[in-house]
Design a protein around this motif. Structure first.
Motif, mmCIF file in Angstrom:
data_model
loop_
_atom_site.group_PDB
_atom_site.id
_atom_site.type_symbol
_atom_site.label_atom_id
_atom_site.label_comp_id
_atom_site.label_asym_id
_atom_site.label_seq_id
_atom_site.Cartn_x
_atom_site.Cartn_y
_atom_site.Cartn_z
ATOM 1 N N VAL A 1 0.615 -1.153 -0.007
ATOM 2 C CA VAL A 1 0.132 0.484 -0.069
ATOM 3 C C VAL A 1 0.674 1.674 -0.123
ATOM 4 N N GLU A 2 1.620 1.280 0.822
ATOM 5 C CA GLU A 2 2.995 2.572 0.748
ATOM 6 C C GLU A 2 3.343 2.638 -0.809
ATOM 7 N N GLU A 3 3.197 2.065 -1.391
ATOM 8 C CA GLU A 3 4.638 1.984 -2.902
ATOM 9 C C GLU A 3 3.779 2.631 -3.337
ATOM 10 N N ILE A 4 2.085 1.764 -3.669
ATOM 11 C CA ILE A 4 1.338 2.315 -4.824
ATOM 12 C C ILE A 4 0.660 3.851 -4.123
ATOM 13 N N MET A 5 0.338 4.194 -2.323
ATOM 14 C CA MET A 5 -0.314 5.262 -2.909
ATOM 15 C C MET A 5 1.197 6.291 -2.736
ATOM 16 N N ASN A 6 1.861 6.493 -2.475
ATOM 17 C CA ASN A 6 3.373 6.907 -3.262
ATOM 18 C C ASN A 6 3.294 7.518 -4.727
ATOM 19 N N GLU A 7 2.685 6.556 -4.945
ATOM 20 C CA GLU A 7 2.707 6.983 -6.830
ATOM 21 C C GLU A 7 1.865 7.590 -7.072
ATOM 22 N N VAL A 8 0.508 7.831 -6.512
ATOM 23 C CA VAL A 8 -0.354 7.691 -7.078
ATOM 24 C C VAL A 8 -1.690 9.305 -6.603
ATOM 25 N N ASP A 9 -2.606 9.177 -7.043
ATOM 26 C CA ASP A 9 -3.462 10.756 -6.733
ATOM 27 C C ASP A 9 -4.463 9.951 -5.940
ATOM 28 N N ALA A 10 -5.068 9.223 -6.493
ATOM 29 C CA ALA A 10 -6.837 7.953 -5.924
ATOM 30 C C ALA A 10 -5.920 6.281 -6.594
ATOM 31 N N ILE A 11 -7.241 6.206 -5.879
ATOM 32 C CA ILE A 11 -7.252 4.777 -6.278
ATOM 33 C C ILE A 11 -8.771 4.239 -6.288
ATOM 34 N N ILE A 12 -8.916 2.777 -6.146
ATOM 35 C CA ILE A 12 -9.902 2.065 -6.243
ATOM 36 C C ILE A 12 -9.286 1.125 -5.716
ATOM 37 N N ILE A 13 -10.005 0.944 -4.736
ATOM 38 C CA ILE A 13 -10.427 -0.622 -4.018
ATOM 39 C C ILE A 13 -11.225 -1.219 -5.077
ATOM 40 N N GLY A 14 -10.619 -2.261 -5.812
ATOM 41 C CA GLY A 14 -11.401 -2.831 -6.904
ATOM 42 C C GLY A 14 -11.712 -4.185 -6.686
ATOM 43 N N THR A 15 -11.249 -5.018 -5.907
ATOM 44 C CA THR A 15 -11.447 -6.738 -5.288
ATOM 45 C C THR A 15 -12.621 -6.530 -5.724
ATOM 46 N N VAL A 16 -12.371 -8.173 -6.593
ATOM 47 C CA VAL A 16 -14.781 -8.396 -6.373
ATOM 48 C C VAL A 16 -14.979 -9.027 -5.051
ATOM 49 N N ASP A 17 -14.085 -9.079 -3.748
ATOM 50 C CA ASP A 17 -13.742 -10.174 -2.771
ATOM 51 C C ASP A 17 -14.875 -8.494 -1.880
ATOM 52 N N GLY A 18 -15.781 -8.218 -1.603
ATOM 53 C CA GLY A 18 -16.414 -7.145 -0.930
ATOM 54 C C GLY A 18 -16.141 -7.520 1.310
ATOM 55 N N ARG A 19 -15.545 -8.756 1.272
ATOM 56 C CA ARG A 19 -15.064 -8.614 2.333
ATOM 57 C C ARG A 19 -14.137 -8.857 2.878
ATOM 58 N N ASN A 20 -12.971 -8.041 1.680
ATOM 59 C CA ASN A 20 -11.934 -7.656 2.160
ATOM 60 C C ASN A 20 -12.426 -6.334 2.381
ATOM 61 N N HIS A 21 -12.694 -5.124 1.495
ATOM 62 C CA HIS A 21 -12.631 -3.688 1.042
ATOM 63 C C HIS A 21 -12.587 -2.946 2.448
ATOM 64 N N LEU A 22 -13.123 -3.355 3.602
ATOM 65 C CA LEU A 22 -12.934 -2.179 4.612
ATOM 66 C C LEU A 22 -10.915 -2.182 4.959
ATOM 67 N N ASP A 23 -10.598 -3.998 5.004
ATOM 68 C CA ASP A 23 -9.309 -3.777 5.777
ATOM 69 C C ASP A 23 -8.616 -2.689 4.594
ATOM 70 N N TRP A 24 -8.323 -3.231 3.648
ATOM 71 C CA TRP A 24 -8.057 -2.273 2.480
ATOM 72 C C TRP A 24 -8.179 -1.055 2.776
ATOM 73 N N PHE A 25 -9.381 -0.593 2.905
ATOM 74 C CA PHE A 25 -9.699 1.201 3.200
ATOM 75 C C PHE A 25 -8.918 1.235 4.138
ATOM 76 N N LYS A 26 -8.891 0.982 5.322
ATOM 77 C CA LYS A 26 -7.929 1.202 6.588
ATOM 78 C C LYS A 26 -6.569 1.626 6.328
ATOM 79 N N GLN A 27 -6.040 0.309 5.250
ATOM 80 C CA GLN A 27 -4.916 1.388 5.175
ATOM 81 C C GLN A 27 -4.552 1.970 4.472
ATOM 82 N N VAL A 28 -5.473 2.807 3.192
ATOM 83 C CA VAL A 28 -5.427 3.673 2.651
ATOM 84 C C VAL A 28 -5.955 5.068 2.466
ATOM 85 N N VAL A 29 -6.310 5.051 3.732
ATOM 86 C CA VAL A 29 -7.550 6.325 4.229
ATOM 87 C C VAL A 29 -6.427 7.255 4.888
#
Length: 286
Positions: free
Chosen positions: A71-99
């Protein structure tokens, strides 16, 4: 604008990348490009693990999107992020990492898997000042947007496929498309949810506090025919989304880019929370 993508396990990863990165695509969306991706998938979810190899090849190899691991690598390179995994079970965890990076976040459907998780998303968004948007593409089909501007519908009939996944129960995976269309056109304020189980479908009756009502026919087998019939005091409109020339994903990506540019989403988190709540009520009756 540079966009990061988390997850390469759904057709959306290919569609979003093509619409943004392929200048020759008929419905190319200008102003942004997917430049980096975390190629993750869910091993215990066949619709994720089985599709990942193909979409990895398309996004990383065909379109040349840079593969990153953290996450650190991608967030330092981009202006915005899409959490696009098909599995809704992991969306909150990814969001906690990028927010905490305070960059706009689009969370693909289903945004999360419960009202409790949705409350966490809203709380973290507010605490960190991070704009968040989530939406089904069907909201932005040409016909839905056209009739939505006319407004004031008193009743409606929505239909489409609602195949199910054990890991994302009930209407969270595919039924969310129909609920999203309904809330787009009728708004929030559903007071009563009734579900009748048929041999080939579920019939969901939603009643609003002001007396408006609608019926959702969720058909068990997958197909591509989403539509609706809408009634008002002086008008009737029939929607057949599968006959539209412009793909509704193009409309969605246009609004995602606008959201990333302005920080203002076309769909409020409060409305998204209502959609999650309605799905929970529907699932109780399945």
């Amino acid at each position: 604008m540079k966009i990061g993508l988390i997850g390469l396990d759904t057709s959306h990863s290919e569609i979003f990348t093509r619409l943004l990165n392929d200048l020759d695509d008929t419905y190319h969306v200008k102003g942004a490009k997917i430049t980096h991706a975390i190629p993750t998938f869910s091993e215990d979810l066949p619709i994720s693990s089985n599709r990942f190899p193909d979409y990895y090849q398309i996004v990383i190899k065909k379109y040349g999107v840079a593969e990153v691991e953290t996450v650190e690598e991608i967030m330092n390179e981009v202006d915005a992020i899409i959490i696009g995994t098909v599995d809704g079970r992991n969306h909150l965890d990814w969001f906690k990492q990028v927010v905490t990076y305070r960059k706009p976040v689009f969370i693909d459907k289903p945004v999360v898997m419960s009202s409790e998780e949705m409350a966490e998303v809203m709380g973290l968004s507010k605490k960190n000042g991070t704009p968040v948007m989530s939406s089904s593409a069907l909201r932005f089909s040409e016909s839905v947007m056209t009739v939505n501007r006319k407004g004031n519908w008193s009743s409606g009939y929505f239909y489409g496929p609602t195949p199910m996944q054990e890991q994302m129960p009930g209407y969270f995976w595919y039924g969310i498309h129909l609920v999203e269309m309904a809330v787009t056109l009728f708004g929030t304020g559903v007071e009563k949810v009734q579900v009748e189980y048929m041999s080939d479908c579920h019939q969901v009756h939603l009643t609003y506090k002001d007396g408006r009502h609608l019926l959702i026919r969720g058909e068990s087998e997958w197909h591509g025919r989403f539509g609706a019939v809408l009634h008002s005091a002086d008008d009737v409109q029939t929607l057949k989304l599968w006959e539209e020339e412009k793909p509704f994903y193009a409309g969605l990506v246009e609004h995602i880019v606008e959201f990333f540019e302005t920080g203002k989403g076309a769909v409020s988190l409060e409305e998204t929370a209502e959609i999650v709540r309605i799905i929970e009520e529907i699932n109780k009756g399945l």
